[in-house]
Design an enzyme around this catalytic site. Structure first.
Site, mmCIF file in Angstrom:
data_model
loop_
_atom_site.group_PDB
_atom_site.id
_atom_site.type_symbol
_atom_site.label_atom_id
_atom_site.label_comp_id
_atom_site.label_asym_id
_atom_site.label_seq_id
_atom_site.Cartn_x
_atom_site.Cartn_y
_atom_site.Cartn_z
ATOM 1 C CB ALA A 203 -0.863 -0.014 1.249
ATOM 2 N N GLY B 108 0.734 -5.223 0.816
ATOM 3 C CA GLY B 108 -0.405 -5.369 -0.101
ATOM 4 C C GLY B 108 -0.009 -5.885 -1.476
ATOM 5 C CD GLU C 150 -1.989 -8.224 2.661
ATOM 6 O OE1 GLU C 150 -1.788 -7.014 2.413
ATOM 7 O OE2 GLU C 150 -2.619 -8.617 3.650
ATOM 8 C CD GLU D 26 1.460 -5.939 5.516
ATOM 9 O OE1 GLU D 26 2.369 -6.763 5.749
ATOM 10 O OE2 GLU D 26 0.700 -6.022 4.543
HETATM 11 N N1 CO8 Z 1 4.545 3.409 -0.352
HETATM 12 C C1 CO8 Z 1 4.940 4.624 -0.781
HETATM 13 N N2 CO8 Z 1 6.160 4.840 -1.309
HETATM 14 C C2 CO8 Z 1 6.987 3.787 -1.415
HETATM 15 C C3 CO8 Z 1 6.622 2.494 -1.007
HETATM 16 C C4 CO8 Z 1 5.336 2.323 -0.445
HETATM 17 N N3 CO8 Z 1 4.864 1.124 -0.052
HETATM 18 N N4 CO8 Z 1 7.656 1.665 -1.237
HETATM 19 C C5 CO8 Z 1 8.626 2.407 -1.790
HETATM 20 N N5 CO8 Z 1 8.240 3.692 -1.895
HETATM 21 C C6 CO8 Z 1 8.994 4.823 -2.434
HETATM 22 C C7 CO8 Z 1 10.071 5.286 -1.488
HETATM 23 O O1 CO8 Z 1 9.547 6.152 -0.504
HETATM 24 C C8 CO8 Z 1 11.018 5.965 -2.444
HETATM 25 O O2 CO8 Z 1 10.500 7.239 -2.744
HETATM 26 P P1 CO8 Z 1 11.521 8.515 -2.928
HETATM 27 O O3 CO8 Z 1 12.329 8.172 -4.153
HETATM 28 O O4 CO8 Z 1 10.592 9.659 -3.129
HETATM 29 O O5 CO8 Z 1 12.330 8.550 -1.689
HETATM 30 C C9 CO8 Z 1 10.914 5.122 -3.717
HETATM 31 O O6 CO8 Z 1 9.705 4.392 -3.578
HETATM 32 C C10 CO8 Z 1 12.031 4.126 -3.873
HETATM 33 O O7 CO8 Z 1 12.105 3.395 -2.657
HETATM 34 P P2 CO8 Z 1 13.490 3.023 -1.967
HETATM 35 O O8 CO8 Z 1 14.482 4.133 -2.160
HETATM 36 O O9 CO8 Z 1 13.203 2.598 -0.567
HETATM 37 O O10 CO8 Z 1 13.918 1.819 -2.914
HETATM 38 P P3 CO8 Z 1 14.759 0.520 -2.552
HETATM 39 O O11 CO8 Z 1 14.934 -0.215 -3.819
HETATM 40 O O12 CO8 Z 1 15.961 0.862 -1.764
HETATM 41 O O13 CO8 Z 1 13.801 -0.323 -1.546
HETATM 42 C C11 CO8 Z 1 11.740 -1.370 -0.889
HETATM 43 C C12 CO8 Z 1 12.622 -0.857 -2.042
HETATM 44 C C13 CO8 Z 1 12.442 -2.506 -0.138
HETATM 45 C C14 CO8 Z 1 10.447 -1.856 -1.521
HETATM 46 C C15 CO8 Z 1 11.488 -0.205 0.129
HETATM 47 O O14 CO8 Z 1 11.057 0.941 -0.588
HETATM 48 C C16 CO8 Z 1 10.433 -0.531 1.135
HETATM 49 O O15 CO8 Z 1 10.726 -1.164 2.134
HETATM 50 N N6 CO8 Z 1 9.174 -0.086 0.903
HETATM 51 C C17 CO8 Z 1 8.087 -0.251 1.837
HETATM 52 C C18 CO8 Z 1 7.582 -1.695 1.863
HETATM 53 C C19 CO8 Z 1 6.466 -1.870 2.873
HETATM 54 O O16 CO8 Z 1 6.599 -1.633 4.047
HETATM 55 N N7 CO8 Z 1 5.296 -2.321 2.379
HETATM 56 C C20 CO8 Z 1 4.119 -2.550 3.185
HETATM 57 C C21 CO8 Z 1 3.201 -1.360 3.110
HETATM 58 S S1 CO8 Z 1 1.809 -1.510 4.193
HETATM 59 C C22 CO8 Z 1 0.704 -2.456 3.329
HETATM 60 O O17 CO8 Z 1 0.948 -2.849 2.211
HETATM 61 C C23 CO8 Z 1 -0.590 -2.764 4.014
HETATM 62 C C24 CO8 Z 1 -1.609 -3.412 3.087
HETATM 63 C C25 CO8 Z 1 -2.928 -3.662 3.798
HETATM 64 C C26 CO8 Z 1 -3.649 -2.363 4.083
HETATM 65 C C27 CO8 Z 1 -5.076 -2.629 4.451
HETATM 66 C C28 CO8 Z 1 -5.705 -1.324 5.021
HETATM 67 C C29 CO8 Z 1 -7.109 -1.545 5.554
#
Ligand code: CO8
Length: 259
Positions: free
Chosen positions: A67, A110, A113, A133
């Site tokens: 998400a 997500g 998922e 998460e």
């Molecule tokens: N949301 C928003 N932005 C993101 C996300 C995300 N999930 N993932 C990456 N980005 C953005 C980063 O902020 C970054 O932006 P910027 O260039 O502006 O700084 C850009 O993408 C590139 O990211 P990284 O520099 O971190 O890239 P890397 O290659 O080093 O790392 C990763 C990639 C490992 C994917 C890392 O970005 C990461 O850990 N992302 C978050 C992953 C995460 O925690 N996902 C779970 C999210 S919560 C969820 O999915 C809940 C679902 C259920 C919800 C139900 C609600 C009722």
């Protein structure tokens, strides 16, 4: 065909390719993308020529990083009660077409998922899957707690969810989390090989076989066997059953018509 902003779709020869397209943010699933996936799945569902929906991520680095965390941060408690992502993934699981998730790079939260809601998962050698998460102070909320444990068992699911560990493609394959593991170079050939087999099948049989597995899974064995039996009774009445059995006996390929 509709024009989309955060996804791309291509509908060709029975295959509906749905590409998550926000590579700069690792294809994070924002509200627009979720709404567009919903619309595209309806589009595929309503097209009787479509037999397989293939979900993939643009850019090769990520299927979907979950998400959109910027949007997630602003969400209020009661917003978690709407069907949202969980409802969308249920719609994908329930849709009558075969679904495949092509996991290249990250499939997290997500994103993972979404892959779990598909019928078949293919991972490449750069795939990384996980439900991180808890690192954000939330829990998987788009079916992950249930689908992951049903697919890989409670032990692996709890390990992944509680530690937030990221599983690489080959380990995911060994755990049964994905059904195919290939190098990125082998990916297209592998997808062709899977989809070629599915598109040859009859649409009614695809739909009912899928429903028997998905809907039977959580029922008692006896009720599930009835779903199977009743579904079989339906396919027994189709022209496709006559075509399939005749084609075998006449040593030719069947030409199924969805009737
Ligand atoms: N949301 C928003 N932005 C993101 C996300 C995300 N999930 N993932 C990456 N980005 C953005 C980063 O902020 C970054 O932006 P910027 O260039 O502006 O700084 C850009 O993408 C590139 O990211 P990284 O520099 O971190 O890239 P890397 O290659 O080093 O790392 C990763 C990639 C490992 C994917 C890392 O970005 C990461 O850990 N992302 C978050 C992953 C995460 O925690 N996902 C779970 C999210 S919560 C969820 O999915 C809940 C679902 C259920 C919800 C139900 C609600 C009722």
């Amino acid at each position: 065909m509709s024009i989309y902003q955060n996804i791309e779709v291509e509908n060709n020869q029975g295959l509906f390719w749905l590409t998550l397209n926000r590579p700069d943010v690792r294809n994070a699933l924002d509200a627009t993308m979720l709404q567009e996936i919903d619309q595209a799945v309806t589009e595929a569902e309503e097209d009787e020529n479509v037999k397989v929906i293939i979900f993939r991520g643009a850019g090769g680095k990520s299927f979907a990083a979950g998400a959109d965390i910027k949007q997630l941060k602003e969400r209020e408690p009661l917003e978690a009660l709407v069907p949202g992502m969980q409802g969308l993934y249920k719609k994908i699981e329930d849709c009558s077409k075969a679904t495949i998730a092509v996991v290249e790079g990250y499939a997290l939260g997500g994103g993972c998922e979404l892959a779990l809601a598909c019928d078949i998962r293919v991972a490449t050698d750069n795939a990384k899957l996980g439900l991180p998460e808890l690192n954000l102070g939330i829990i998987p909320g788009a079916g992950g707690t249930q689908r992951l444990s049903r697919i890989v068992g409670k032990g692996h699911a709890l390990d992944m969810i509680l530690t937030g560990k990221i599983v690489k493609g080959d380990d995911a394959y060994r755990m049964g989390l994905v059904q195919y593991y290939v190098t990125q170079e082998e990916l297209d050939e592998q997808i062709d090989s899977i989809t070629e087999k599915i598109v040859q099948k009859g649409p009614v049989a695809i739909k009912l076989a899928k429903h028997a597995v998905h809907h039977g899974y959580d029922l008692s064995g006896e009720a599930a066997m009835w779903i199977e039996k009743l579904s079989q009774a339906v396919v027994f009445g189709t022209e496709d059953k006559q075509e399939g059995t005749s084609a075998f006996l006449e040593k030719r390929k069947p030409d199924f018509k969805n009737r």
